[in-house]
Every structure is written in C-alpha cells, then in structure tokens.
Design a protein around this motif. Structure first.
Motif, PDB file in Angstrom:
ATOM      1  N   ASN A  45       4.347  17.174  -4.859  1.00 53.42           N
ATOM      2  CA  ASN A  45       3.881  18.266  -4.758  1.00 53.42           C
ATOM      3  C   ASN A  45       2.348  18.715  -4.578  1.00 53.42           C
ATOM      4  N   ARG A  46       1.786  17.406  -3.921  1.00 53.47           N
ATOM      5  CA  ARG A  46       0.164  17.462  -3.702  1.00 53.47           C
ATOM      6  C   ARG A  46       0.096  18.043  -2.314  1.00 53.47           C
ATOM      7  N   SER A  47      -0.832  18.883  -1.985  1.00 51.48           N
ATOM      8  CA  SER A  47      -0.950  19.510  -0.869  1.00 51.48           C
ATOM      9  C   SER A  47      -1.785  18.479   0.174  1.00 51.48           C
ATOM     10  N   GLY A  48      -1.492  18.949   1.417  1.00 52.89           N
ATOM     11  CA  GLY A  48      -2.125  18.120   2.612  1.00 52.89           C
ATOM     12  C   GLY A  48      -3.517  17.425   2.478  1.00 52.89           C
ATOM     13  N   ASP A  49      -4.233  18.295   1.649  1.00 52.26           N
ATOM     14  CA  ASP A  49      -5.735  18.095   1.467  1.00 52.26           C
ATOM     15  C   ASP A  49      -6.191  17.355   0.363  1.00 52.26           C
ATOM     16  N   ASN A  50      -4.985  17.144  -0.507  1.00 63.52           N
ATOM     17  CA  ASN A  50      -5.487  16.299  -1.625  1.00 63.52           C
ATOM     18  C   ASN A  50      -6.015  15.091  -1.523  1.00 63.52           C
ATOM     19  N   GLU A  51      -7.022  14.678  -2.065  1.00 66.81           N
ATOM     20  CA  GLU A  51      -7.711  13.603  -1.989  1.00 66.81           C
ATOM     21  C   GLU A  51      -7.027  12.280  -2.379  1.00 66.81           C
ATOM     22  N   ASP A  52      -6.219  12.347  -3.346  1.00 67.07           N
ATOM     23  CA  ASP A  52      -5.364  11.315  -3.907  1.00 67.07           C
ATOM     24  C   ASP A  52      -4.379  10.928  -2.967  1.00 67.07           C
ATOM     25  N   LEU A  53      -3.756  11.901  -2.302  1.00 63.59           N
ATOM     26  CA  LEU A  53      -2.794  12.071  -1.294  1.00 63.59           C
ATOM     27  C   LEU A  53      -3.435  11.237  -0.010  1.00 63.59           C
ATOM     28  N   ILE A  54      -4.570  11.815   0.447  1.00 61.25           N
ATOM     29  CA  ILE A  54      -5.022  11.228   1.462  1.00 61.25           C
ATOM     30  C   ILE A  54      -5.402   9.870   1.407  1.00 61.25           C
ATOM     31  N   THR A  55      -5.940   9.471   0.293  1.00 58.91           N
ATOM     32  CA  THR A  55      -6.148   7.970  -0.016  1.00 58.91           C
ATOM     33  C   THR A  55      -5.110   7.103  -0.076  1.00 58.91           C
ATOM     34  N   TRP A  56      -3.751   7.510  -0.652  1.00 60.76           N
ATOM     35  CA  TRP A  56      -2.752   6.905  -0.654  1.00 60.76           C
ATOM     36  C   TRP A  56      -2.042   6.566   0.743  1.00 60.76           C
ATOM     37  N   VAL A  57      -1.940   7.726   1.723  1.00 65.28           N
ATOM     38  CA  VAL A  57      -1.522   7.558   2.912  1.00 65.28           C
ATOM     39  C   VAL A  57      -2.392   6.361   3.664  1.00 65.28           C
ATOM     40  N   LYS A  58      -3.735   6.720   3.737  1.00 73.03           N
ATOM     41  CA  LYS A  58      -4.509   5.500   4.323  1.00 73.03           C
ATOM     42  C   LYS A  58      -4.154   4.312   3.864  1.00 73.03           C
ATOM     43  N   ASP A  59      -4.122   3.938   2.783  1.00 72.14           N
ATOM     44  CA  ASP A  59      -3.842   2.734   2.022  1.00 72.14           C
ATOM     45  C   ASP A  59      -2.545   2.162   2.468  1.00 72.14           C
ATOM     46  N   ALA A  60      -1.640   3.226   2.567  1.00 75.67           N
ATOM     47  CA  ALA A  60      -0.198   2.806   2.956  1.00 75.67           C
ATOM     48  C   ALA A  60      -0.126   2.257   4.589  1.00 75.67           C
ATOM     49  N   LYS A  61      -0.957   3.094   5.361  1.00 78.41           N
ATOM     50  CA  LYS A  61      -1.018   2.684   6.555  1.00 78.41           C
ATOM     51  C   LYS A  61      -1.707   1.449   6.946  1.00 78.41           C
ATOM     52  N   ALA A  62      -2.731   1.167   6.335  1.00 73.04           N
ATOM     53  CA  ALA A  62      -3.246  -0.257   6.480  1.00 73.04           C
ATOM     54  C   ALA A  62      -2.535  -1.324   5.971  1.00 73.04           C
ATOM     55  N   ALA A  63      -1.711  -0.920   4.916  1.00 71.95           N
ATOM     56  CA  ALA A  63      -0.619  -1.871   4.450  1.00 71.95           C
ATOM     57  C   ALA A  63       0.271  -2.111   5.441  1.00 71.95           C
ATOM     58  N   VAL A  64       0.775  -1.182   6.188  1.00 74.52           N
ATOM     59  CA  VAL A  64       1.949  -1.252   7.245  1.00 74.52           C
ATOM     60  C   VAL A  64       1.416  -2.095   8.060  1.00 74.52           C
ATOM     61  N   VAL A  65       0.226  -1.767   9.013  1.00 72.88           N
ATOM     62  CA  VAL A  65      -0.309  -2.332   9.885  1.00 72.88           C
ATOM     63  C   VAL A  65      -0.423  -3.935   9.456  1.00 72.88           C
ATOM     64  N   LYS A  66      -1.161  -4.154   8.598  1.00 71.74           N
ATOM     65  CA  LYS A  66      -1.328  -5.435   8.100  1.00 71.74           C
ATOM     66  C   LYS A  66      -0.110  -6.366   7.805  1.00 71.74           C
ATOM     67  N   ASP A  67       1.022  -5.847   7.110  1.00 69.98           N
ATOM     68  CA  ASP A  67       2.275  -6.399   6.792  1.00 69.98           C
ATOM     69  C   ASP A  67       3.086  -6.547   7.979  1.00 69.98           C
ATOM     70  N   ASN A  68       3.063  -5.795   8.912  1.00 64.39           N
ATOM     71  CA  ASN A  68       3.887  -5.892  10.070  1.00 64.39           C
ATOM     72  C   ASN A  68       3.304  -6.342  11.323  1.00 64.39           C
ATOM     73  N   SER A  69       2.251  -6.847  11.319  1.00 61.91           N
ATOM     74  CA  SER A  69       1.593  -7.476  12.140  1.00 61.91           C
ATOM     75  C   SER A  69       1.759  -8.969  12.229  1.00 61.91           C
ATOM     76  N   THR A  70       2.218  -9.577  13.556  1.00 62.89           N
ATOM     77  CA  THR A  70       2.342 -11.093  13.563  1.00 62.89           C
ATOM     78  C   THR A  70       1.406 -11.905  14.698  1.00 62.89           C
ATOM     79  N   ALA A  71       1.553 -13.023  14.787  1.00 60.44           N
ATOM     80  CA  ALA A  71       0.612 -13.838  15.495  1.00 60.44           C
ATOM     81  C   ALA A  71       0.598 -13.060  16.862  1.00 60.44           C
ATOM     82  N   ASP A  72       2.084 -12.837  17.324  1.00 60.29           N
ATOM     83  CA  ASP A  72       1.989 -12.532  18.645  1.00 60.29           C
ATOM     84  C   ASP A  72       2.273 -11.066  18.793  1.00 60.29           C
ATOM     85  N   HIS A  73       2.262 -10.174  17.884  1.00 62.10           N
ATOM     86  CA  HIS A  73       2.448  -8.786  17.884  1.00 62.10           C
ATOM     87  C   HIS A  73       1.444  -8.163  16.949  1.00 62.10           C
ATOM     88  N   LYS A  74       0.683  -7.356  17.362  1.00 60.97           N
ATOM     89  CA  LYS A  74      -0.153  -6.393  16.586  1.00 60.97           C
ATOM     90  C   LYS A  74       0.052  -5.196  16.603  1.00 60.97           C
TER      91      LYS A  74
END
Length: 224
Positions: A112-141
């Motif tokens: 129930n957090r709004s789209g401009d909620n600071e905590d939600l924005i931080t969570w989404v940014k952190d999650a995106k960074a984690a998804v990029v890092k976790d799913n990048s391999t030696a031959d696929h970024k």
C-alpha cells in the motif's frame, strides 16, 4: 395466560425444529454433497491444487508462491536467493518494513505504498541492481532496461506463484551456468512451462515458478 403460554411454547418448539432441520441440511448434508461433488469432478483443485515432484511427494501448491533461498548462516538476518533455481517475484516489498518477504500464507496483502514513496523507490532500485548482478554471466550481461516490472515488484497478494515469460527468460543464462546446462535446454524448459492467456484473451502469459523448478530439477538429474 394458558393460551399465551401454549402459543409461546408452540413458537419455541417450531423455532427449535427449524434450527435442527437447517443445521442438518445446511451444516451437514449440503457440505457433504458439495465436498463429494468436488472430489469426483475436480479432486486436484478441491484438495488445494497440490503439486508433486517426480517421486510423488507434495512440494507445494500451484496457487501459492514460495521462496528458493540458501539456508541462513550464523549472523545472517535475511535469506540469500539460491541462484541454481528460477526465482519468483518479490513477496510484498524488499525491505525490512515490507508486509511479507517469505511468502508466508498466513499473511497476504500489498504494501500500500504510493509510487513516489521513498522506501518503495529504494527497494525497487536495489532489487533491479540485484537482478542485473545475479543474472549476468561471463558471456551474457543483463542491462537494467531488460528487467521487467514483476522482477522488482510484488503482486497485490504477495503470494503470486507466477512470473512473466520475460522474467523467466532473463534468468535463463544464469540457470544454465549454475546447473551446467545449455541455454537451449533451459530456453526449452521455459517455453514448455509458459501458459498463454486464458481462453486466448484473459490475463497475460505466465510461468509457474514451482512447476518450472520441478522440471529443472528433473533435467539436472538426467544430466548428472
């Protein structure tokens, strides 16, 4: 007075009989009839849409998501995803103030957090960074623009068992590398477990993570 007492007695007795009849009909006969019809017509759904693995052991429900994490070690406060497996979407938030981070079925709901909620924005940014890092391999970024919304946001219930085909595809290279499989093999798994729109137009294409991981486990076992 006698007539009044007699009338009152008749009314009470009639009410008691109605209570007994309705209790038997609505509280016993009707539930038994519905349960019997459900067990005959669609036993799987009636029993919770249970999912079994290759050995026949019940490993979950196709209606409820679950996590695929490494065991907690001493001193750890949050679980670490086990990257050998396809990962589900976040379960209602990504921070310590989220509603349900472990797919606990006793707790369902949105942040129930709004789209401009600071905590939600931080969570989404952190999650995106984690998804990029976790799913990048030696031959696929993986690029941030490749990350679909369901990879970084929870569903309204926080218990969604499905992910989008896009999120499943994003994980293919990592799954292949971690399990010593080819990308083509994992791609085929995703394609085989992608469900289309209901009746061709209702909802969106989706992938059940539990069923996909069961198939992945079987494939890894055959390769070993």
């Amino acid at each position: 007075m006698n007539n009044s007492a007699a009338n009152t007695g008749r009314v009470l007795w009639a009410g008691l009989r109605a209570l007994l009849v309705l209790t038997v009909v609505c509280g016993v006969l009707y539930p038994l009839a519905v349960t019997g019809i459900a067990q005959v017509a669609f036993p799987g759904k009636a029993n919770g849409s249970e999912v079994t693995d290759a050995s026949g052991r019940v490993v979950g429900s196709e209606l409820i998501g679950q996590t695929y994490n490494l065991p907690l070690k001493d001193g750890e406060e949050t679980p670490t995803p086990d990257l050998r497996w396809f990962q589900p979407r976040p379960s209602n938030g990504l921070g310590t103030n989220s509603v349900n981070t472990q797919y606990s079925i006793i707790l369902s709901g949105a942040t129930n957090r709004s789209g401009d909620n600071e905590d939600l924005i931080t969570w989404v940014k952190d999650a995106k960074a984690a998804v990029v890092k976790d799913n990048s391999t030696a031959d696929h970024k993986v690029k941030p623009s490749d990350v679909p919304a369901d990879a970084v946001t929870s569903s309204g219930s926080g218990l969604d068992p499905h992910i989008s085909p896009e999120y499943a595809e994003l994980q293919v290279h990592r799954i292949a590398e971690k399990n010593h499989l080819t990308v083509a093999q994992v791609d085929k798994l995703v394609a085989d477990h992608t469900d289309g729109r209901i009746l061709g137009f209702v909802g969106e294409p989706r992938v059940n993570v539990l069923q996909l991981n069961i198939a992945l486990k079987q494939l890894v076992a055959t390769q070993g």
